[in-house]
Scaffold this active site. Structure first.
Site, PDB file in Angstrom:
ATOM      1  CB  VAL A   1      -0.955   0.009   1.215  1.00 52.99           C
ATOM      2  CG1 VAL A   1      -1.605   1.372   1.399  1.00 52.99           C
ATOM      3  CG2 VAL A   1      -2.042  -1.046   1.016  1.00 52.99           C
TER       4      VAL A   1
ATOM      5  CD  GLU B   1      -5.362   2.572  -0.944  1.00 52.89           C
ATOM      6  OE1 GLU B   1      -4.809   3.646  -0.683  1.00 52.89           O
ATOM      7  OE2 GLU B   1      -6.067   2.402  -1.964  1.00 52.89           O
TER       8      GLU B   1
ATOM      9  CG  LEU C   1      -4.140  -0.281  -3.047  1.00 53.50           C
ATOM     10  CD1 LEU C   1      -3.560  -1.655  -3.245  1.00 53.50           C
ATOM     11  CD2 LEU C   1      -3.047   0.761  -3.183  1.00 53.50           C
TER      12      LEU C   1
ATOM     13  CB  CYS D   1      -7.128  -7.576   2.156  1.00 53.95           C
ATOM     14  SG  CYS D   1      -5.816  -6.345   2.009  1.00 53.95           S
TER      15      CYS D   1
HETATM   16  P1  NAD Z   1       3.152  -4.689   3.940  1.00 58.77           P
HETATM   17  O1  NAD Z   1       3.493  -5.712   4.955  1.00 58.77           O
HETATM   18  O2  NAD Z   1       3.393  -4.963   2.491  1.00 58.77           O
HETATM   19  O3  NAD Z   1       3.908  -3.329   4.289  1.00 58.77           O
HETATM   20  C1  NAD Z   1       3.985  -2.783   5.562  1.00 58.77           C
HETATM   21  C2  NAD Z   1       5.346  -2.102   5.704  1.00 58.77           C
HETATM   22  O4  NAD Z   1       5.365  -1.337   6.891  1.00 58.77           O
HETATM   23  C3  NAD Z   1       6.527  -3.070   5.800  1.00 58.77           C
HETATM   24  O5  NAD Z   1       7.470  -2.767   4.798  1.00 58.77           O
HETATM   25  C4  NAD Z   1       7.083  -2.814   7.207  1.00 58.77           C
HETATM   26  O6  NAD Z   1       8.479  -2.973   7.282  1.00 58.77           O
HETATM   27  C5  NAD Z   1       6.675  -1.385   7.432  1.00 58.77           C
HETATM   28  N1  NAD Z   1       6.619  -0.963   8.825  1.00 58.77           N
HETATM   29  C6  NAD Z   1       6.054  -1.592   9.880  1.00 58.77           C
HETATM   30  N2  NAD Z   1       6.178  -0.853  10.988  1.00 58.77           N
HETATM   31  C7  NAD Z   1       6.816   0.286  10.631  1.00 58.77           C
HETATM   32  C8  NAD Z   1       7.205   1.447  11.323  1.00 58.77           C
HETATM   33  N3  NAD Z   1       6.950   1.621  12.625  1.00 58.77           N
HETATM   34  N4  NAD Z   1       7.862   2.414  10.640  1.00 58.77           N
HETATM   35  C9  NAD Z   1       8.117   2.264   9.325  1.00 58.77           C
HETATM   36  N5  NAD Z   1       7.754   1.203   8.610  1.00 58.77           N
HETATM   37  C10 NAD Z   1       7.106   0.214   9.262  1.00 58.77           C
HETATM   38  O7  NAD Z   1       1.607  -4.339   4.179  1.00 58.77           O
HETATM   39  P2  NAD Z   1       0.537  -3.858   3.079  1.00 58.77           P
HETATM   40  O8  NAD Z   1       0.044  -4.986   2.266  1.00 58.77           O
HETATM   41  O9  NAD Z   1       1.068  -2.655   2.397  1.00 58.77           O
HETATM   42  O10 NAD Z   1      -0.677  -3.440   4.035  1.00 58.77           O
HETATM   43  C11 NAD Z   1      -0.619  -2.310   4.866  1.00 58.77           C
HETATM   44  C12 NAD Z   1      -1.992  -2.027   5.416  1.00 58.77           C
HETATM   45  O11 NAD Z   1      -2.881  -1.676   4.350  1.00 58.77           O
HETATM   46  C13 NAD Z   1      -2.656  -3.208   6.134  1.00 58.77           C
HETATM   47  O12 NAD Z   1      -3.426  -2.734   7.197  1.00 58.77           O
HETATM   48  C14 NAD Z   1      -3.563  -3.779   5.069  1.00 58.77           C
HETATM   49  O13 NAD Z   1      -4.658  -4.464   5.618  1.00 58.77           O
HETATM   50  C15 NAD Z   1      -4.020  -2.531   4.347  1.00 58.77           C
HETATM   51  N6  NAD Z   1      -4.431  -2.747   2.957  1.00 58.77           N
HETATM   52  C16 NAD Z   1      -3.708  -3.562   2.156  1.00 58.77           C
HETATM   53  C17 NAD Z   1      -4.094  -3.727   0.830  1.00 58.77           C
HETATM   54  C18 NAD Z   1      -3.320  -4.641  -0.072  1.00 58.77           C
HETATM   55  O14 NAD Z   1      -3.815  -4.890  -1.187  1.00 58.77           O
HETATM   56  N7  NAD Z   1      -2.152  -5.133   0.314  1.00 58.77           N
HETATM   57  C19 NAD Z   1      -5.212  -3.051   0.321  1.00 58.77           C
HETATM   58  C20 NAD Z   1      -5.905  -2.192   1.161  1.00 58.77           C
HETATM   59  C21 NAD Z   1      -5.498  -2.049   2.487  1.00 58.77           C
END
Ligand code: NAD
Length: 436
Positions: free
Chosen positions: A11, A151, A153, A262
Protein backbone atom coordinates in the site's frame (compact mmCIF):
# COMPACT_ATOMS: atom_id res chain seq x y z
CA UNK A 1 2.12 19.22 -0.22
CA UNK A 2 4.72 17.46 1.90
CA UNK A 3 3.75 13.91 2.66
CA UNK A 4 5.38 11.29 4.87
CA UNK A 5 4.45 7.65 4.41
CA UNK A 6 5.11 5.22 7.23
CA UNK A 7 5.51 1.73 5.80
CA UNK A 8 6.64 1.06 2.26
CA UNK A 9 4.82 -2.14 1.36
CA UNK A 10 2.05 -3.03 -1.09
CA UNK A 11 0.00 0.00 0.00
CA UNK A 12 2.63 2.52 1.09
CA UNK A 13 4.83 2.27 -1.97
CA UNK A 14 2.21 2.69 -4.74
CA UNK A 15 0.59 5.44 -2.64
CA UNK A 16 3.90 7.25 -2.26
CA UNK A 17 4.66 6.92 -5.96
CA UNK A 18 1.15 8.11 -6.83
CA UNK A 19 1.24 11.22 -4.64
CA UNK A 20 4.74 12.08 -5.93
CA UNK A 21 3.48 11.75 -9.51
CA UNK A 22 0.73 14.25 -8.62
CA UNK A 23 3.42 16.80 -7.72
CA UNK A 24 3.75 16.31 -3.96
CA UNK A 25 7.03 15.91 -2.09
CA UNK A 26 6.93 12.43 -0.60
CA UNK A 27 9.26 10.82 1.92
CA UNK A 28 8.65 7.14 2.61
CA UNK A 29 9.99 5.54 5.75
CA UNK A 30 10.36 1.86 6.51
CA UNK A 31 11.90 -0.22 9.28
CA UNK A 32 13.50 -2.75 6.96
CA UNK A 33 17.00 -1.60 6.10
CA UNK A 34 17.31 -3.79 2.98
CA UNK A 35 14.03 -2.51 1.62
CA UNK A 36 15.04 1.13 2.08
CA UNK A 37 18.51 0.47 0.65
CA UNK A 38 17.00 -1.15 -2.45
CA UNK A 39 14.48 1.65 -2.96
CA UNK A 40 17.17 4.29 -2.50
CA UNK A 41 19.23 2.48 -5.12
CA UNK A 42 16.29 2.65 -7.53
CA UNK A 43 15.24 -1.00 -7.16
CA UNK A 44 11.52 -1.65 -6.69
CA UNK A 45 10.74 -4.09 -3.89
CA UNK A 46 7.31 -5.23 -5.09
CA UNK A 47 5.82 -6.00 -8.47
CA UNK A 48 2.85 -3.87 -9.57
CA UNK A 49 1.80 -3.24 -13.13
CA UNK A 50 2.93 0.26 -14.22
CA UNK A 51 4.75 1.06 -10.97
CA UNK A 52 8.34 0.83 -12.24
CA UNK A 53 8.15 3.71 -14.69
CA UNK A 54 6.47 6.13 -12.27
CA UNK A 55 8.81 5.08 -9.47
CA UNK A 56 11.95 5.72 -11.55
CA UNK A 57 10.60 9.03 -12.83
CA UNK A 58 9.79 10.39 -9.37
CA UNK A 59 12.97 9.11 -7.72
CA UNK A 60 14.91 10.88 -10.47
CA UNK A 61 13.10 14.19 -10.05
CA UNK A 62 13.55 13.83 -6.27
CA UNK A 63 9.87 14.11 -5.42
CA UNK A 64 10.09 10.60 -3.97
CA UNK A 65 12.62 9.79 -1.27
CA UNK A 66 13.22 6.94 1.15
CA UNK A 67 14.61 6.82 4.65
CA UNK A 68 14.92 4.64 7.75
CA UNK A 69 14.51 7.69 9.94
CA UNK A 70 10.95 8.57 11.01
CA UNK A 71 12.02 12.04 12.13
CA UNK A 72 13.42 12.87 8.70
CA UNK A 73 10.17 11.78 7.04
CA UNK A 74 7.77 13.43 9.48
CA UNK A 75 9.17 16.72 10.73
CA UNK A 76 8.30 18.69 7.60
CA UNK A 77 5.14 16.84 6.60
CA UNK A 78 1.68 18.37 6.21
CA UNK A 79 0.22 14.87 6.07
CA UNK A 80 1.58 11.65 7.55
CA UNK A 81 0.06 8.51 6.07
CA UNK A 82 0.32 5.35 8.15
CA UNK A 83 0.54 2.30 5.89
CA UNK A 84 2.04 -0.37 8.16
CA UNK A 85 0.73 -3.92 8.39
CA UNK A 86 -2.17 -4.96 10.62
CA UNK A 87 -1.73 -8.76 10.55
CA UNK A 88 -4.06 -11.10 12.39
CA UNK A 89 -3.22 -12.17 15.91
CA UNK A 90 -2.47 -15.89 15.37
CA UNK A 91 -4.61 -16.92 18.35
CA UNK A 92 -7.52 -14.48 18.58
CA UNK A 93 -7.55 -13.50 14.84
CA UNK A 94 -8.12 -9.87 15.85
CA UNK A 95 -6.12 -7.23 13.99
CA UNK A 96 -2.73 -6.90 15.66
CA UNK A 97 -2.18 -3.17 16.09
CA UNK A 98 1.37 -3.22 17.44
CA UNK A 99 2.83 -1.70 14.25
CA UNK A 100 0.22 1.06 14.17
CA UNK A 101 0.84 1.97 17.80
CA UNK A 102 4.62 1.84 17.33
CA UNK A 103 4.33 4.15 14.30
CA UNK A 104 2.23 6.62 16.33
CA UNK A 105 4.78 6.57 19.18
CA UNK A 106 7.73 6.98 16.86
CA UNK A 107 6.32 9.98 15.02
CA UNK A 108 4.81 11.78 18.03
CA UNK A 109 7.84 13.81 19.10
CA UNK A 110 8.59 15.00 15.56
CA UNK A 111 5.23 16.37 14.42
CA UNK A 112 5.92 19.97 13.61
CA UNK A 113 3.20 22.53 12.88
CA UNK A 114 -0.35 21.40 12.12
CA UNK A 115 -0.22 17.85 10.72
CA UNK A 116 -2.89 15.41 9.62
CA UNK A 117 -2.05 11.86 10.66
CA UNK A 118 -4.11 9.69 8.34
CA UNK A 119 -4.37 5.92 8.68
CA UNK A 120 -4.37 4.04 5.37
CA UNK A 121 -3.86 0.71 7.09
CA UNK A 122 -7.01 -1.29 7.73
CA UNK A 123 -7.74 -0.82 11.42
CA UNK A 124 -10.61 -1.72 13.74
CA UNK A 125 -13.16 0.87 14.69
CA UNK A 126 -11.81 3.09 17.45
CA UNK A 127 -8.14 2.85 16.42
CA UNK A 128 -8.12 6.55 15.47
CA UNK A 129 -8.97 7.34 19.11
CA UNK A 130 -5.99 5.25 20.29
CA UNK A 131 -3.60 6.90 17.82
CA UNK A 132 -4.75 10.28 19.09
CA UNK A 133 -4.15 9.22 22.72
CA UNK A 134 -0.69 7.83 21.99
CA UNK A 135 0.48 10.97 20.19
CA UNK A 136 -1.00 13.28 22.84
CA UNK A 137 0.54 11.17 25.60
CA UNK A 138 4.01 11.49 24.08
CA UNK A 139 3.71 15.04 22.83
CA UNK A 140 0.95 17.01 24.60
CA UNK A 141 1.71 20.11 22.51
CA UNK A 142 1.40 18.40 19.12
CA UNK A 143 -0.98 20.21 16.77
CA UNK A 144 -2.56 17.40 14.77
CA UNK A 145 -5.71 15.51 13.83
CA UNK A 146 -5.98 11.76 13.42
CA UNK A 147 -7.96 10.84 10.34
CA UNK A 148 -9.08 7.52 8.86
CA UNK A 149 -8.28 7.23 5.14
CA UNK A 150 -9.02 3.61 4.29
CA UNK A 151 -7.31 2.13 1.26
CA UNK A 152 -9.34 0.18 -1.30
CA UNK A 153 -6.65 -0.55 -3.91
CA UNK A 154 -6.45 -4.01 -5.41
CA UNK A 155 -3.05 -5.65 -5.61
CA UNK A 156 -2.10 -6.05 -9.25
CA UNK A 157 -4.03 -2.87 -10.05
CA UNK A 158 -2.54 -0.62 -7.38
CA UNK A 159 -1.38 2.09 -9.78
CA UNK A 160 -4.65 2.11 -11.70
CA UNK A 161 -6.65 2.17 -8.48
CA UNK A 162 -4.57 4.98 -7.00
CA UNK A 163 -5.33 7.28 -9.93
CA UNK A 164 -8.88 6.06 -10.55
CA UNK A 165 -10.42 5.04 -7.26
CA UNK A 166 -14.13 4.18 -7.12
CA UNK A 167 -14.33 6.57 -4.17
CA UNK A 168 -12.13 8.21 -1.57
CA UNK A 169 -13.41 7.86 1.98
CA UNK A 170 -12.13 10.34 4.54
CA UNK A 171 -13.07 9.82 8.17
CA UNK A 172 -12.38 13.18 9.76
CA UNK A 173 -14.04 14.78 12.74
CA UNK A 174 -12.41 18.24 12.40
CA UNK A 175 -12.87 20.97 9.79
CA UNK A 176 -9.13 21.68 9.64
CA UNK A 177 -8.36 18.05 8.79
CA UNK A 178 -11.15 17.99 6.18
CA UNK A 179 -9.65 21.06 4.48
CA UNK A 180 -6.18 19.45 4.28
CA UNK A 181 -7.63 16.21 2.93
CA UNK A 182 -9.68 18.14 0.38
CA UNK A 183 -6.45 19.82 -0.75
CA UNK A 184 -4.58 16.50 -0.95
CA UNK A 185 -7.31 14.95 -3.09
CA UNK A 186 -7.95 18.04 -5.24
CA UNK A 187 -6.57 16.32 -8.38
CA UNK A 188 -9.34 13.72 -8.02
CA UNK A 189 -12.21 16.20 -7.97
CA UNK A 190 -14.60 15.50 -10.84
CA UNK A 191 -13.08 12.03 -11.31
CA UNK A 192 -14.33 10.33 -8.20
CA UNK A 193 -16.44 10.95 -5.14
CA UNK A 194 -14.65 12.34 -2.10
CA UNK A 195 -16.77 11.17 0.85
CA UNK A 196 -16.35 12.85 4.21
CA UNK A 197 -17.70 10.71 7.03
CA UNK A 198 -17.18 10.22 10.76
CA UNK A 199 -13.84 8.61 11.60
CA UNK A 200 -15.55 5.54 13.07
CA UNK A 201 -17.67 5.18 9.93
CA UNK A 202 -14.58 5.27 7.70
CA UNK A 203 -12.91 2.58 9.79
CA UNK A 204 -16.05 0.46 9.50
CA UNK A 205 -16.57 1.07 5.76
CA UNK A 206 -13.27 -0.65 4.96
CA UNK A 207 -14.05 -3.83 6.90
CA UNK A 208 -17.70 -3.89 5.85
CA UNK A 209 -16.64 -3.64 2.18
CA UNK A 210 -13.98 -6.34 2.33
CA UNK A 211 -16.20 -8.70 4.28
CA UNK A 212 -19.02 -8.16 1.78
CA UNK A 213 -16.74 -8.98 -1.17
CA UNK A 214 -15.36 -12.05 0.61
CA UNK A 215 -18.93 -13.23 1.29
CA UNK A 216 -19.83 -12.67 -2.37
CA UNK A 217 -16.92 -14.90 -3.43
CA UNK A 218 -17.87 -17.53 -0.89
CA UNK A 219 -21.47 -17.36 -2.03
CA UNK A 220 -20.63 -18.05 -5.66
CA UNK A 221 -18.26 -20.84 -4.61
CA UNK A 222 -21.03 -22.53 -2.64
CA UNK A 223 -23.39 -21.97 -5.55
CA UNK A 224 -20.80 -23.65 -7.83
CA UNK A 225 -20.75 -26.67 -5.50
CA UNK A 226 -24.53 -26.74 -5.70
CA UNK A 227 -24.46 -26.59 -9.52
CA UNK A 228 -22.03 -29.52 -9.64
CA UNK A 229 -24.47 -31.65 -7.65
CA UNK A 230 -27.66 -30.39 -9.26
CA UNK A 231 -26.60 -30.54 -12.90
CA UNK A 232 -26.69 -26.76 -13.44
CA UNK A 233 -23.82 -24.74 -14.91
CA UNK A 234 -22.35 -22.01 -12.70
CA UNK A 235 -21.30 -19.96 -15.76
CA UNK A 236 -24.88 -19.67 -16.88
CA UNK A 237 -26.08 -19.12 -13.34
CA UNK A 238 -23.49 -16.39 -12.61
CA UNK A 239 -24.24 -14.68 -15.93
CA UNK A 240 -27.95 -14.72 -15.20
CA UNK A 241 -27.41 -13.39 -11.70
CA UNK A 242 -24.87 -10.76 -12.73
CA UNK A 243 -27.17 -9.25 -15.32
CA UNK A 244 -29.26 -7.99 -12.41
CA UNK A 245 -27.82 -4.55 -11.68
CA UNK A 246 -28.67 -4.93 -8.01
CA UNK A 247 -26.27 -7.89 -7.86
CA UNK A 248 -23.64 -6.83 -10.42
CA UNK A 249 -21.45 -9.21 -12.41
CA UNK A 250 -18.16 -8.76 -10.55
CA UNK A 251 -16.86 -11.19 -7.94
CA UNK A 252 -19.07 -13.92 -9.36
CA UNK A 253 -16.24 -16.14 -10.63
CA UNK A 254 -16.07 -19.37 -8.68
CA UNK A 255 -12.61 -20.56 -7.68
CA UNK A 256 -10.49 -22.19 -4.99
CA UNK A 257 -11.54 -19.72 -2.28
CA UNK A 258 -10.66 -16.15 -1.44
CA UNK A 259 -7.16 -15.36 -0.18
CA UNK A 260 -4.55 -12.63 -0.14
CA UNK A 261 -3.35 -10.35 2.58
CA UNK A 262 -6.74 -8.69 3.12
CA UNK A 263 -9.93 -10.76 2.86
CA UNK A 264 -9.00 -13.59 5.26
CA UNK A 265 -7.60 -11.28 7.92
CA UNK A 266 -10.27 -8.62 7.51
CA UNK A 267 -13.20 -11.05 7.70
CA UNK A 268 -11.70 -12.51 10.88
CA UNK A 269 -11.07 -9.07 12.37
CA UNK A 270 -14.63 -7.96 11.53
CA UNK A 271 -16.09 -11.10 13.12
CA UNK A 272 -14.03 -10.38 16.26
CA UNK A 273 -15.35 -6.81 16.30
CA UNK A 274 -18.91 -8.12 16.01
CA UNK A 275 -18.35 -10.24 19.11
CA UNK A 276 -16.64 -7.39 20.95
CA UNK A 277 -19.55 -5.03 20.38
CA UNK A 278 -22.20 -7.71 21.02
CA UNK A 279 -23.43 -7.61 17.41
CA UNK A 280 -22.58 -11.08 16.02
CA UNK A 281 -21.88 -11.20 12.28
CA UNK A 282 -23.06 -14.71 11.49
CA UNK A 283 -22.86 -14.42 7.69
CA UNK A 284 -19.20 -13.40 7.88
CA UNK A 285 -18.48 -16.19 10.35
CA UNK A 286 -20.05 -18.74 7.98
CA UNK A 287 -17.98 -17.45 5.04
CA UNK A 288 -14.77 -17.74 7.09
CA UNK A 289 -15.49 -21.37 8.02
CA UNK A 290 -16.55 -22.35 4.49
CA UNK A 291 -13.61 -20.64 2.83
CA UNK A 292 -11.09 -22.32 5.14
CA UNK A 293 -12.54 -25.75 4.36
CA UNK A 294 -12.59 -25.06 0.63
CA UNK A 295 -8.81 -25.15 0.21
CA UNK A 296 -8.67 -28.70 1.63
CA UNK A 297 -11.54 -29.77 -0.64
CA UNK A 298 -9.73 -28.32 -3.67
CA UNK A 299 -6.49 -30.16 -2.82
CA UNK A 300 -8.52 -33.38 -2.52
CA UNK A 301 -10.05 -32.70 -5.93
CA UNK A 302 -6.60 -32.56 -7.56
CA UNK A 303 -5.32 -35.63 -5.73
CA UNK A 304 -8.47 -37.56 -6.68
CA UNK A 305 -7.76 -36.92 -10.36
CA UNK A 306 -4.49 -38.90 -10.09
CA UNK A 307 -5.28 -41.30 -7.28
CA UNK A 308 -4.93 -44.36 -9.52
CA UNK A 309 -1.48 -43.28 -10.72
CA UNK A 310 1.43 -44.37 -8.49
CA UNK A 311 3.94 -41.51 -7.83
CA UNK A 312 1.85 -39.14 -9.89
CA UNK A 313 3.53 -35.91 -10.90
CA UNK A 314 1.46 -32.78 -10.39
CA UNK A 315 2.09 -29.58 -12.33
CA UNK A 316 0.93 -26.50 -10.45
CA UNK A 317 0.18 -23.40 -12.50
CA UNK A 318 0.13 -20.35 -10.26
CA UNK A 319 1.25 -19.65 -6.68
CA UNK A 320 0.30 -15.97 -6.22
CA UNK A 321 -3.03 -15.34 -4.53
CA UNK A 322 -4.25 -13.79 -7.76
CA UNK A 323 -2.82 -12.68 -11.09
CA UNK A 324 -0.85 -9.47 -11.50
CA UNK A 325 1.01 -9.74 -8.20
CA UNK A 326 3.95 -11.56 -6.62
CA UNK A 327 2.09 -11.67 -3.28
CA UNK A 328 1.58 -15.14 -1.82
CA UNK A 329 0.13 -14.11 1.53
CA UNK A 330 -2.85 -16.40 2.35
CA UNK A 331 -2.73 -17.57 -1.25
CA UNK A 332 -5.22 -20.40 -1.87
CA UNK A 333 -2.66 -21.80 -4.35
CA UNK A 334 0.01 -22.01 -1.65
CA UNK A 335 -2.41 -23.54 0.84
CA UNK A 336 -3.51 -26.14 -1.71
CA UNK A 337 0.14 -26.97 -2.51
CA UNK A 338 0.93 -27.34 1.20
CA UNK A 339 -2.11 -29.56 1.67
CA UNK A 340 -1.01 -31.78 -1.24
CA UNK A 341 2.53 -31.94 0.17
CA UNK A 342 1.08 -33.42 3.36
CA UNK A 343 -0.05 -36.25 1.07
CA UNK A 344 3.50 -36.60 -0.28
CA UNK A 345 2.60 -35.17 -3.68
CA UNK A 346 5.37 -34.73 -6.26
CA UNK A 347 4.87 -31.14 -7.44
CA UNK A 348 6.50 -28.96 -10.06
CA UNK A 349 5.25 -25.37 -9.85
CA UNK A 350 5.32 -22.37 -12.13
CA UNK A 351 4.27 -18.80 -11.49
CA UNK A 352 5.29 -15.82 -13.63
CA UNK A 353 5.98 -13.53 -10.64
CA UNK A 354 5.63 -15.27 -7.29
CA UNK A 355 8.31 -17.98 -7.30
CA UNK A 356 10.86 -15.92 -5.34
CA UNK A 357 8.34 -15.37 -2.55
CA UNK A 358 7.02 -18.94 -2.73
CA UNK A 359 10.53 -20.38 -2.35
CA UNK A 360 10.85 -18.64 1.02
CA UNK A 361 7.96 -20.78 2.26
CA UNK A 362 8.11 -23.99 0.26
CA UNK A 363 11.92 -24.17 -0.09
CA UNK A 364 12.81 -27.28 -2.07
CA UNK A 365 9.67 -29.19 -1.13
CA UNK A 366 8.50 -28.59 -4.70
CA UNK A 367 10.39 -28.21 -7.96
CA UNK A 368 10.11 -24.93 -9.86
CA UNK A 369 9.78 -24.44 -13.60
CA UNK A 370 10.47 -21.43 -15.83
CA UNK A 371 7.25 -21.80 -17.83
CA UNK A 372 3.83 -23.41 -17.66
CA UNK A 373 4.82 -25.97 -20.27
CA UNK A 374 8.07 -26.82 -18.50
CA UNK A 375 6.10 -27.52 -15.30
CA UNK A 376 3.70 -29.75 -17.25
CA UNK A 377 6.43 -31.87 -18.85
CA UNK A 378 5.78 -35.55 -17.97
CA UNK A 379 3.05 -34.50 -15.53
CA UNK A 380 0.00 -36.61 -14.80
CA UNK A 381 -2.18 -33.63 -14.07
CA UNK A 382 -2.04 -29.86 -14.47
CA UNK A 383 -3.70 -27.93 -11.64
CA UNK A 384 -4.56 -24.34 -12.57
CA UNK A 385 -4.49 -22.42 -9.27
CA UNK A 386 -4.00 -18.73 -10.17
CA UNK A 387 -5.74 -16.87 -13.00
CA UNK A 388 -2.64 -15.63 -14.90
CA UNK A 389 -3.90 -14.76 -18.40
CA UNK A 390 -1.03 -16.69 -20.04
CA UNK A 391 -2.56 -19.98 -18.85
CA UNK A 392 -5.57 -19.39 -21.07
CA UNK A 393 -3.21 -18.95 -24.05
CA UNK A 394 -1.58 -22.36 -23.74
CA UNK A 395 -1.72 -24.51 -26.86
CA UNK A 396 -3.59 -27.62 -25.75
CA UNK A 397 -2.16 -29.85 -28.49
CA UNK A 398 1.34 -28.98 -27.38
CA UNK A 399 0.38 -29.41 -23.73
CA UNK A 400 -1.05 -32.86 -24.38
CA UNK A 401 2.06 -33.92 -26.30
CA UNK A 402 4.37 -33.23 -23.33
CA UNK A 403 2.21 -34.55 -20.49
CA UNK A 404 2.35 -38.16 -19.31
CA UNK A 405 -1.38 -38.31 -18.64
CA UNK A 406 -3.60 -35.61 -20.13
CA UNK A 407 -5.59 -34.42 -17.13
CA UNK A 408 -6.41 -30.87 -16.09
CA UNK A 409 -8.01 -29.69 -12.85
CA UNK A 410 -8.86 -26.09 -13.58
CA UNK A 411 -9.75 -24.34 -10.33
CA UNK A 412 -9.94 -20.98 -12.14
CA UNK A 413 -12.06 -22.12 -15.09
CA UNK A 414 -9.52 -20.61 -17.47
CA UNK A 415 -9.43 -23.32 -20.10
CA UNK A 416 -13.12 -24.12 -20.14
CA UNK A 417 -13.79 -22.11 -23.30
CA UNK A 418 -11.19 -24.22 -25.13
CA UNK A 419 -13.07 -27.45 -24.38
CA UNK A 420 -10.02 -29.50 -23.39
CA UNK A 421 -12.19 -32.66 -23.51
CA UNK A 422 -12.32 -32.30 -27.30
CA UNK A 423 -8.51 -32.38 -27.35
CA UNK A 424 -8.47 -35.66 -25.45
CA UNK A 425 -7.98 -34.32 -21.94
CA UNK A 426 -9.81 -35.43 -18.85
CA UNK A 427 -10.92 -32.01 -17.63
CA UNK A 428 -12.49 -30.80 -14.40
CA UNK A 429 -13.52 -27.22 -13.85
CA UNK A 430 -15.54 -25.58 -11.08
CA UNK A 431 -19.30 -25.47 -10.98
CA UNK A 432 -20.31 -27.88 -13.71
CA UNK A 433 -20.88 -31.63 -13.43
CA UNK A 434 -18.80 -33.76 -15.81
CA UNK A 435 -21.85 -35.26 -17.44
CA UNK A 436 -24.02 -32.14 -17.37
P1 NAD B 1 3.15 -4.69 3.94
O1 NAD B 1 3.49 -5.71 4.96
O2 NAD B 1 3.39 -4.96 2.49
O3 NAD B 1 3.91 -3.33 4.29
C1 NAD B 1 3.98 -2.78 5.56
C2 NAD B 1 5.35 -2.10 5.70
O4 NAD B 1 5.36 -1.34 6.89
C3 NAD B 1 6.53 -3.07 5.80
O5 NAD B 1 7.47 -2.77 4.80
C4 NAD B 1 7.08 -2.81 7.21
O6 NAD B 1 8.48 -2.97 7.28
C5 NAD B 1 6.68 -1.39 7.43
N1 NAD B 1 6.62 -0.96 8.82
C6 NAD B 1 6.05 -1.59 9.88
N2 NAD B 1 6.18 -0.85 10.99
C7 NAD B 1 6.82 0.29 10.63
C8 NAD B 1 7.20 1.45 11.32
N3 NAD B 1 6.95 1.62 12.63
N4 NAD B 1 7.86 2.41 10.64
C9 NAD B 1 8.12 2.26 9.32
N5 NAD B 1 7.75 1.20 8.61
C10 NAD B 1 7.11 0.21 9.26
O7 NAD B 1 1.61 -4.34 4.18
P2 NAD B 1 0.54 -3.86 3.08
O8 NAD B 1 0.04 -4.99 2.27
O9 NAD B 1 1.07 -2.66 2.40
O10 NAD B 1 -0.68 -3.44 4.04
C11 NAD B 1 -0.62 -2.31 4.87
C12 NAD B 1 -1.99 -2.03 5.42
O11 NAD B 1 -2.88 -1.68 4.35
C13 NAD B 1 -2.66 -3.21 6.13
O12 NAD B 1 -3.43 -2.73 7.20
C14 NAD B 1 -3.56 -3.78 5.07
O13 NAD B 1 -4.66 -4.46 5.62
C15 NAD B 1 -4.02 -2.53 4.35
N6 NAD B 1 -4.43 -2.75 2.96
C16 NAD B 1 -3.71 -3.56 2.16
C17 NAD B 1 -4.09 -3.73 0.83
C18 NAD B 1 -3.32 -4.64 -0.07
O14 NAD B 1 -3.81 -4.89 -1.19
N7 NAD B 1 -2.15 -5.13 0.31
C19 NAD B 1 -5.21 -3.05 0.32
C20 NAD B 1 -5.91 -2.19 1.16
C21 NAD B 1 -5.50 -2.05 2.49
Amino acid sequence: MKIAIIGTGYVGLPTGVGFAELGNEVVCVDKQAEKVAALKAGVLTIFEVGLEELFQKNVKNQRLQFTLDTKEAVHDADVVLIAVGTPPNPVTKEADLQYIYAAAEEMAAYLNGYTVVATKSTVPVGTGDEIEKIIRGKNPNADFDAVSLPEFLREGFAVHDFFEPDRVVVGADSQRAKAIMAELYKPFVGKTELMFVKRRSAETIKYASNAFLAMKIHYINEMADFCEKAGADIFEVAKGMGADKRIGNRFLNPGPGYGGSCFPKDTNAMACMGKKYGAPLSLIEAAIRGNDLRKTKMAERILKAVKQIPSAKIAVWGLAFKNGTDDIRESPAMQIVEQMLKNNADICAYDPKAVTNAKKVLNDKVKYAQSALEAAKDADVVAVLTEWPEFAEVNLTELKSIMKTPKIVDLRNMLKEKNPQNEGFEYWCIGKRDDA
